[in-house]
Enzyme design. Structure first.
Site, mmCIF file in Angstrom:
data_model
loop_
_atom_site.group_PDB
_atom_site.id
_atom_site.type_symbol
_atom_site.label_atom_id
_atom_site.label_comp_id
_atom_site.label_asym_id
_atom_site.label_seq_id
_atom_site.Cartn_x
_atom_site.Cartn_y
_atom_site.Cartn_z
ATOM 1 N N ASP A 11 0.883 -1.170 0.000
ATOM 2 C CA ASP A 11 0.000 0.000 0.000
ATOM 3 C C ASP A 11 0.918 1.216 0.000
ATOM 4 O OD1 ASP A 11 -2.039 -1.810 0.280
ATOM 5 O OD2 ASP A 11 -2.700 -1.132 2.241
ATOM 6 N N ASP A 27 -13.335 -3.657 -1.322
ATOM 7 C CA ASP A 27 -13.097 -3.273 0.077
ATOM 8 C C ASP A 27 -14.393 -3.449 0.867
ATOM 9 O OD1 ASP A 27 -10.429 -2.371 -0.487
ATOM 10 O OD2 ASP A 27 -11.273 -0.533 -1.310
#
Ligand code: 1PR
Length: 530
Positions: free
Chosen positions: A229, A385
């Protein structure tokens, strides 16, 4: 001198990078007459069979290519560069191939088989070939939905076969004309070795060791993926970060777990089967303005020879000067910078909402459709998500529920998984099952399934969520979020049948090395790439 037949149908940067890393110079085929002047020709086909043949025709390349092949001059086809040698393909009925090898290209079609065949598999090298000199049975990286069938009529071309539901030709060769279905430029050291044999024009060489003359079935591996990330920290440096349930700040500051290129290289050396970068603030910043991120991708792709995925901010955008960019423009830039696959998060939810509002009719307007049409389904990953929403009974919601072994705060025994956008900041009235199915219908090739509830907790993957999505689609699914120890990987593969598992925190903090995961999986009898 090596000539590359790049007919502009997709991303061949990875191949260029691999060839440069091996110390060879490349020249481009720019005109039909360049083909017959080539000393060694590489045809790295990508995308769809029909699109590839149509472009070859339009550029006037078909006849010189046939003449080059008929003269038996050095040729290496990769993926569509193998399939184009055949007479035709079910992918594009009515479009003729080069017709050098007898037979047709067929779609993989067996009950329970995920398509595309995406990942690492063995090859059975069936005779000696300089291409496979020194090959010791390593797994190689494949990504394709169509395959060449081995037949008596093409037996003289048969060099290697692989099983995926059915046996198919994973390498062909006659004289100096050869082609492979896998991607040597994405197959780590084993692939680079094979590529070097072709580039160096090695005609002799030792026979393949390992699986040569072997008749046992090949084994498709489960993939272990390292995820980075990435975002800017408060000082403006691009860093690898990692959140707890998507919160990447600690004492107010963005957590800094390392430099993106260095970490990606480390994971490549340590045996990661793929590397994924998620530009986690891409939803608010325009990714094409994010030159450092593109630079990270470029530098990584020069050194890392396994598949690279990048996500974050892939959507249509109008910049401050009023210039409009399509999602395909954004994806183009990611591919040009070295991505093999792109991942779409927030925009996929918007696309599915619009698609469902149209009554499930495709109109070609979504980023998924547009990117898949140019780069192929396999290049489009959907990053989901989800967040768990508890309910008392299945009737309490219109969404697809699971009966849960971990009841909710008020003892609720059911739950559904709500899709979110903007890094979990906003929940939408779409559940993971309808999102995953709609994305598959729109042309996505893979699902990257996160879990906001499990992300960064080390509590293990959410098997209920993952099992529900795995059962809903036939494209590959990557389990993500919550890995805390080696056992969690074995558990998610055994319980859900997913094709890949991804982790971030445990790798970044050096708590669990990638090789420890792989050793454990091997001990458990789960097929992996060594
Ligand atoms: O919506 O297309 O711009 O894409 C944004 C992308 O950034 C999405 O793929 C989204 O998942 C990701 N993202 C956005 N915000 C965050 C955040 O953490 N604040 N990261 C974020 C999501 C999830 C995983 C993570 C695993 C494994 N990260 O990929 O790496 O959960 O972690 P673990 O092994 O440590 O548990 P768009």
């Amino acid at each position: 001198m090596i000539s590359l037949l790049d007919y502009g149908a997709g991303n061949v940067r990875s191949l260029r990078n691999a060839i440069h890393a091996l110390g060879f110079e490349l020249t481009e085929i720019k005109r039909p007459e360049d083909i017959l002047k080539a000393e060694r020709l590489i045809f790295p086909g990508v995308g769809a069979f029909g699109a590839a043949m149509e472009r070859l025709h339009r550029l006037g390349y078909v006849e010189p290519l046939k003449a080059y092949l008929a003269a038996g001059r050095p040729y290496l086809g990769i993926c569509i560069g193998l399939q184009a040698l055949f007479e035709g393909s079910d992918e594009s009925p009515g479009v003729a191939g080069l017709g050098v090898i007898p037979g047709r290209i067929r779609r993989f079609d067996a009950p329970g088989l995920s398509v595309p065949h995406m990942g690492w598999n063995d090859v059975r090298v069936e005779r000696d070939s300089p291409l496979f000199a020194g090959y010791a049975g390593e797994k190689l990286y494949f990504v394709h939905s169509y395959h060449a069938e081995p037949h008596a009529e093409n037996a003289d071309w048969r060099l290697a076969t692989t099983d995926y539901g059915t046996p198919f030709l994973s390498a062909v060769q006659r004289g100096r004309v050869g082609a492979v279905q896998f991607h040597p430029e994405k197959s780590g050291a084993a692939g680079l070795r094979l590529l070097r044999h072709f580039l160096a024009g090695e005609e002799g060489g030792v026979p393949a060791a390992g699986r040569s003359a072997c008749t046992e079935p090949t084994r498709f591996a489960k993939r272990v993926i390292a995820c980075l990330d990435v975002r800017s920290n408060d000082a403006g440096d691009l860093v690898v970060t990692k959140g707890d349930q998507y919160d990447v700040r600690e004492s107010g500051a963005v957590r800094n777990l390392g430099k993106p290129v260095e970490l990606a290289e480390r994971y490549y050396e340590e045996g990661a089967d793929e590397i994924t970068f998620l530009n986690i603030t891409g939803f608010r910043d325009f990714p094409l303005a994010d030159q450092p991120m593109l630079e990270v991708l470029k530098r990584t792709s020069e050194r890392v020879f396994v598949p690279l995925t990048i996500g974050g901010g892939i959507r249509a955008f109008t910049d401050d000067s009023g210039r409009a960019y399509s999602a395909l423009d954004v994806a183009d830039e990611y591919f040009r910078s070295g991505a093999d696959k792109i991942s779409i998060g927030s925009d996929a939810v918007a696309a599915v909402e619009a698609y469902l509002a149209r009554g499930g009719v495709k109109d070609g307007s979504t980023a998924i459709e547009q990117i898949a049409a140019v780069y192929g389904n396999q290049a489009v990953v959907i990053s989901i998500d989800p967040r768990r929403v508890y309910v008392d009974s299945p009737e309490a919601t219109r969404h697809a529920v699971v009966e849960t072994a971990t009841p909710g705060p008020n003892g609720e025994r059911y739950g559904w998984f709500q899709c979110t956008v903007k890094g979990g900041r906003e929940g939408r009235d779409v559940d993971v099952v309808e999102l995953a199915r709609a994305c598959e219908a729109l042309g996505a090739g893979e699902i990257l399934l996160n879990s906001i509830d499990r992300d960064g907790t080390g509590a293990g993957f959410d098997l209920e969520l993952i099992g529900q999505v795995r059962a809903a689609v036939s494209i590959p699914v990557i389990a993500s979020s919550g890995a805390g120890c080696v056992e969690h990987f074995a558990e998610v593969f055994a319980a859900t049948g997913v094709e890949a598992a991804l982790a971030a925190g445990i790798f970044h903090r050096r708590e669990v090395p990638i090789q420890a995961v792989k050793s454990y999986l091997r001990e458990q009898g789960i097929e992996i790439r060594s």
